[in-house]
Design an enzyme around this catalytic site. Structure first.
Site, PDB file in Angstrom:
ATOM      1  N   ALA A   1       0.833  -1.206   0.000  1.00 41.09           N
ATOM      2  CA  ALA A   1       0.000   0.000   0.000  1.00 41.09           C
ATOM      3  C   ALA A   1       0.865   1.252   0.000  1.00 41.09           C
ATOM      4  CB  ALA A   1      -0.913   0.004   1.227  1.00 41.09           C
ATOM      5  N   ASP A   2       0.295   2.315  -0.543  1.00 36.41           N
ATOM      6  CA  ASP A   2       0.939   3.618  -0.466  1.00 36.41           C
ATOM      7  C   ASP A   2      -0.138   4.679  -0.286  1.00 36.41           C
ATOM      8  OD1 ASP A   2       3.741   4.880  -0.831  1.00 36.41           O
ATOM      9  OD2 ASP A   2       2.322   6.235  -1.803  1.00 36.41           O
ATOM     10  N   THR A   3       0.100   5.588   0.638  1.00 39.20           N
ATOM     11  CA  THR A   3      -0.871   6.632   0.947  1.00 39.20           C
ATOM     12  C   THR A   3      -0.342   7.987   0.500  1.00 39.20           C
ATOM     13  OG1 THR A   3      -1.700   5.353   2.818  1.00 39.20           O
ATOM     14  CG2 THR A   3      -2.207   7.706   2.811  1.00 39.20           C
TER      15      THR A   3
END
Length: 186
Positions: free
Chosen positions: A66-68
């Site tokens: 994941a990347d935010t």
């Protein structure tokens, strides 16, 4: 099948425990640079790069990466490099609405099955005084977080309201992730 989290983030590790009690952490080696992509494409691209990096290290299992990304009017705010940048980001967010995008990539090996999605949450900040911003920066909390704040920490004091998944703002949209993994039989 073994579950792997492609992340160094202690927040993502804690959130994944809501779904799985046992998983292995393999930190990906990816440069999280702010490319000239829109926020949604950037979050997806970085999550895919993280999944692919970890996929090269294992033979079998399910990878969760994941990347935010935080964005104001389409402009991406990454992780601040110094106090000046943290101040600028928090001043930019002050009294305004912004979006938090988390790109998630699931990869199953050896089948090479892959799925990616983006969860978006809108966040509104109260107007912040210079004193509040400087005090928050002095806490050192802003420095490993996109947009220079952590909603799960002292940054919660700045949030007037949110629309969407709270856990997405923390770094992993657990309800959506749970449903996507359930579709795969996990």
């Amino acid at each position: 099948m073994k579950i792997y989290l492609a992340s160094k983030s202690p927040r993502r590790q804690e959130l994944l425990k809501k779904i799985y009690s046992r998983f292995e952490i393999i930190p990906p080696e990816v440069k999280e640079e702010v490319y000239s992509l829109n926020p949604m494409e950037l979050a997806l691209t970085l999550s895919r790069q993280k999944a692919e990096n970890v996929a090269a290290k294992i033979k079998e299992g399910v990878i969760i990466a994941a990347d935010t990304v935080v964005a104001v009017e389409g402009k991406v705010l990454g992780k601040p490099r110094d106090e000046e940048e943290a101040y600028f980001m928090l001043k930019t967010l002050s009294g305004r609405e912004h979006e938090v995008y988390t790109g998630v990539t699931l990869m199953e090996l050896p089948q090479k099955r892959e799925k990616s999605f983006v969860e978006v949450t809108k966040v509104w900040f109260y107007p912040l005084t210079d004193e509040e911003i400087k005090s928050y920066i002095d806490s050192r909390e802003p420095f490993d977080k996109a947009g220079a704040y952590g909603i799960q920490g002292k940054g919660a004091l700045f949030v007037a309201k949110i629309e969407g998944c709270y856990f997405n703002v923390v770094g992993l949209p657990v309800a959506r992730l749970y449903r996507e993994l359930r579709e795969w039989g996990y």
